[in-house]
Write a protein that holds these residues in place. Structure first.
Motif, PDB file in Angstrom:
ATOM      1  N   PHE A   6      30.576 -32.631  25.663  1.00  0.00           N
ATOM      2  CA  PHE A   6      31.233 -31.357  25.948  1.00  0.00           C
ATOM      3  C   PHE A   6      32.647 -31.555  26.494  1.00  0.00           C
ATOM      4  CE2 PHE A   6      26.673 -31.117  26.512  1.00  0.00           C
ATOM      5  CZ  PHE A   6      26.318 -30.041  25.708  1.00  0.00           C
ATOM      6  N   GLY A   7      33.109 -32.805  26.493  1.00  0.00           N
ATOM      7  CA  GLY A   7      34.377 -33.143  27.112  1.00  0.00           C
ATOM      8  C   GLY A   7      34.139 -33.937  28.382  1.00  0.00           C
ATOM      9  N   ARG A   8      35.172 -34.071  29.176  1.00  0.00           N
ATOM     10  CA  ARG A   8      35.105 -34.833  30.426  1.00  0.00           C
ATOM     11  C   ARG A   8      35.601 -34.007  31.597  1.00  0.00           C
ATOM     12  NH1 ARG A   8      39.548 -37.943  32.026  1.00  0.00           N
ATOM     13  NH2 ARG A   8      39.199 -39.501  33.663  1.00  0.00           N
ATOM     14  N   THR A   9      36.713 -33.322  31.410  1.00  0.00           N
ATOM     15  CA  THR A   9      37.315 -32.513  32.482  1.00  0.00           C
ATOM     16  C   THR A   9      37.304 -31.051  32.036  1.00  0.00           C
ATOM     17  OG1 THR A   9      39.509 -32.996  31.552  1.00  0.00           O
ATOM     18  CG2 THR A   9      38.732 -34.398  33.346  1.00  0.00           C
ATOM     19  N   LEU A  10      36.267 -30.347  32.415  1.00  0.00           N
ATOM     20  CA  LEU A  10      36.034 -28.986  31.933  1.00  0.00           C
ATOM     21  C   LEU A  10      36.351 -27.968  33.021  1.00  0.00           C
ATOM     22  CD1 LEU A  10      34.055 -30.977  30.321  1.00  0.00           C
ATOM     23  CD2 LEU A  10      32.702 -28.936  29.866  1.00  0.00           C
ATOM     24  N   ALA A  11      37.022 -26.900  32.650  1.00  0.00           N
ATOM     25  CA  ALA A  11      37.208 -25.763  33.548  1.00  0.00           C
ATOM     26  C   ALA A  11      36.144 -24.715  33.255  1.00  0.00           C
ATOM     27  CB  ALA A  11      38.591 -25.142  33.370  1.00  0.00           C
ATOM     28  N   ALA A  12      35.502 -24.229  34.307  1.00  0.00           N
ATOM     29  CA  ALA A  12      34.644 -23.053  34.205  1.00  0.00           C
ATOM     30  C   ALA A  12      35.570 -21.844  34.240  1.00  0.00           C
ATOM     31  CB  ALA A  12      33.646 -23.015  35.358  1.00  0.00           C
ATOM     32  N   MET A  13      36.033 -21.433  33.076  1.00  0.00           N
ATOM     33  CA  MET A  13      37.148 -20.487  32.977  1.00  0.00           C
ATOM     34  C   MET A  13      36.758 -19.088  33.440  1.00  0.00           C
ATOM     35  SD  MET A  13      39.647 -19.848  29.682  1.00  0.00           S
ATOM     36  CE  MET A  13      39.314 -18.159  29.206  1.00  0.00           C
ATOM     37  N   ILE A  14      37.658 -18.469  34.212  1.00  0.00           N
ATOM     38  CA  ILE A  14      37.476 -17.062  34.551  1.00  0.00           C
ATOM     39  C   ILE A  14      37.668 -16.223  33.282  1.00  0.00           C
ATOM     40  CG2 ILE A  14      38.193 -17.308  36.955  1.00  0.00           C
ATOM     41  CD1 ILE A  14      40.634 -15.547  34.818  1.00  0.00           C
ATOM     42  N   VAL A 209      37.569 -24.793  40.346  1.00  0.00           N
ATOM     43  CA  VAL A 209      38.883 -25.099  40.931  1.00  0.00           C
ATOM     44  C   VAL A 209      39.873 -25.549  39.858  1.00  0.00           C
ATOM     45  CG1 VAL A 209      40.084 -26.557  42.614  1.00  0.00           C
ATOM     46  CG2 VAL A 209      37.843 -25.592  43.179  1.00  0.00           C
ATOM     47  N   ALA A 210      39.375 -26.109  38.751  1.00  0.00           N
ATOM     48  CA  ALA A 210      40.258 -26.555  37.672  1.00  0.00           C
ATOM     49  C   ALA A 210      41.020 -25.406  37.027  1.00  0.00           C
ATOM     50  CB  ALA A 210      39.467 -27.311  36.616  1.00  0.00           C
ATOM     51  N   ASN A 211      40.604 -24.166  37.243  1.00  0.00           N
ATOM     52  CA  ASN A 211      41.387 -23.025  36.770  1.00  0.00           C
ATOM     53  C   ASN A 211      42.796 -23.023  37.354  1.00  0.00           C
ATOM     54  OD1 ASN A 211      39.812 -20.746  35.152  1.00  0.00           O
ATOM     55  ND2 ASN A 211      38.359 -21.596  36.623  1.00  0.00           N
ATOM     56  N   VAL A 212      42.917 -23.541  38.576  1.00  0.00           N
ATOM     57  CA  VAL A 212      44.218 -23.517  39.256  1.00  0.00           C
ATOM     58  C   VAL A 212      44.766 -24.912  39.530  1.00  0.00           C
ATOM     59  CG1 VAL A 212      43.778 -21.279  40.325  1.00  0.00           C
ATOM     60  CG2 VAL A 212      43.125 -23.356  41.543  1.00  0.00           C
ATOM     61  N   THR A 256      37.974 -15.911  44.624  1.00  0.00           N
ATOM     62  CA  THR A 256      39.081 -16.726  45.129  1.00  0.00           C
ATOM     63  C   THR A 256      39.957 -17.236  43.989  1.00  0.00           C
ATOM     64  OG1 THR A 256      37.634 -18.676  45.176  1.00  0.00           O
ATOM     65  CG2 THR A 256      37.848 -17.413  47.219  1.00  0.00           C
ATOM     66  N   THR A 257      39.346 -17.579  42.875  1.00  0.00           N
ATOM     67  CA  THR A 257      40.122 -18.079  41.736  1.00  0.00           C
ATOM     68  C   THR A 257      41.025 -17.002  41.170  1.00  0.00           C
ATOM     69  OG1 THR A 257      38.360 -19.638  41.172  1.00  0.00           O
ATOM     70  CG2 THR A 257      39.989 -19.165  39.467  1.00  0.00           C
ATOM     71  N   LYS A 258      40.486 -15.803  40.990  1.00  0.00           N
ATOM     72  CA  LYS A 258      41.325 -14.731  40.450  1.00  0.00           C
ATOM     73  C   LYS A 258      42.429 -14.355  41.438  1.00  0.00           C
ATOM     74  CE  LYS A 258      38.846 -12.520  36.742  1.00  0.00           C
ATOM     75  NZ  LYS A 258      38.370 -11.261  36.131  1.00  0.00           N
ATOM     76  N   ALA A 259      42.136 -14.388  42.720  1.00  0.00           N
ATOM     77  CA  ALA A 259      43.172 -14.093  43.710  1.00  0.00           C
ATOM     78  C   ALA A 259      44.323 -15.081  43.590  1.00  0.00           C
ATOM     79  CB  ALA A 259      42.581 -14.121  45.114  1.00  0.00           C
ATOM     80  N   LEU A 260      43.996 -16.355  43.456  1.00  0.00           N
ATOM     81  CA  LEU A 260      45.029 -17.380  43.386  1.00  0.00           C
ATOM     82  C   LEU A 260      45.767 -17.337  42.051  1.00  0.00           C
ATOM     83  CD1 LEU A 260      46.492 -19.641  44.749  1.00  0.00           C
ATOM     84  CD2 LEU A 260      44.534 -21.141  44.317  1.00  0.00           C
ATOM     85  N   LEU A 261      45.050 -17.159  40.959  1.00  0.00           N
ATOM     86  CA  LEU A 261      45.711 -17.052  39.659  1.00  0.00           C
ATOM     87  C   LEU A 261      46.661 -15.858  39.622  1.00  0.00           C
ATOM     88  CD1 LEU A 261      42.829 -17.910  37.162  1.00  0.00           C
ATOM     89  CD2 LEU A 261      44.908 -19.241  37.541  1.00  0.00           C
TER      90      LEU A 261
END
Length: 308
Positions: A6-14, A209-212, A256-261
């Motif tokens: 599935f890859g190596r460095t995956l973001a759980a995307m918002i 956290v990888a989203n940001v 928290t992710t959406k706030a920061l994005l």
């Protein structure tokens, strides 16, 4: 370095929404492109917990997969979250995601009904039998109420399409047992365990956290792959203040992710009820921790870093 299924460095995307709360497909494509081309991500997981899957419709989930695959599908592995508490519904979502172009599926343990282990195993087998895509099991008993026990993992690993695990069980001993006896690709689903799980044979991470901070999260694994263990540990520790604020402050990671994005001017938009947006004070704290992490990576090693 080996690339897992599935890859190596995956973001759980918002999942970006418009100000009116509708699905923002243009924003999703822009965010996905940013995460892959600039964010150090070789895989994206859509419609997981971070993607607000409980409040998106089946049609929205399918449209999101199509849009993201169109944007980055030749440059990243796209895994679609399809798990529900209903086996029949999960099969329908899995088949729809496959038709929409997903490269893999994330399937969470059935929640609330708390099925016994053999029923859990049959649920996952039914999904894997219904599609031609690799399946990542999502073990997060703190949310679902049911563990995928190590012995159950060992049985499920015999299925040709059950290929990986998103591990949020907080049981390195159990994970080690399965890693030692199967070829399942284990992905950390808890940022504080990204490096420990990778160091004992994990395939990578699925990170909110990888989203940001995708490049900073990836740098930890890159250092480990270079044989720079102390550097990997240092980079891991640098990320912990932001990880703690985003994932351990009492607010859901989606909030928290959406706030920061949003503060960074990236596609995100509001959260859907019952979630509520973060306040100004929380957002300011997140932004300060983010800026400190970024500047720490930019500064020469050993140089003083201001801010934060």
């Amino acid at each position: 370095m080996s690339l897992g299924p599935f890859g190596r460095t995956l973001a759980a995307m918002i999942t970006p929404f418009t100000d009116a709360g509708r699905l923002d497909l243009d924003g999703a494509q822009r965010l996905a492109t940013r995460l892959v081309d600039e964010g150090g991500c070789d895989g994206l997981v859509l419609s997981g917990t971070t993607g607000e899957s409980p409040t998106t419709s089946d049609a929205e989930k399918e449209a999101l997969v199509r849009a993201v695959v169109e944007a980055v599908g030749d440059r990243a592995i796209i895994t679609a979250g399809v798990g529900t508490s209903d086996t029949r519904h999960t099969v329908e979502l899995a088949q729809a995601a496959e038709k929409a172009g997903a490269h893999g599926l994330l399937v969470v343990t059935p929640y609330y009904s708390r099925p016994p282990q053999e029923a859990v195993a049959e649920h996952f087998r039914d999904i894997a039998d219904a599609v031609g895509l690799p399946v990542m099991l999502y073990d997060i008993p703190g949310r679902t109420g049911t563990r995928i026990e190590p012995e159950t993992m060992l049985r499920l690993a015999e299925h040709p399409r059950i290929a990986g695990v998103k591990d949020c069980a907080y049981d390195l001993l159990g994970s080690s047992r399965v890693l030692a006896r199967t070829s399942l690709a284990y992905y950390s689903g808890c940022e504080e365990l990204n490096l420990p799980l990778y160091a004992i044979g994990g395939a990578g991470y699925v990170s909110t956290v990888a989203n940001v901070a995708g490049p900073q999260m990836r740098a930890v694994l890159d250092a480990h792959d270079r044989g720079a263990g102390a550097e990997a540990a240092r980079l891991h520790q640098l990320a912990i203040p932001l990880v703690e604020l985003m994932m351990g402050s009492g607010l859901p990671g989606t909030v928290t992710t959406k706030a920061l994005l949003n503060a960074l001017g990236a596609p995100a938009g509001p959260v859907r009820p019952p979630l509520r947006p973060a306040g100004r004070e929380v957002t300011d704290g997140l932004l300060a921790a983010y800026e400190t992490l970024v500047s720490s990576h930019a500064a020469p090693r050993g140089a003083a870093v201001s801010g934060g």
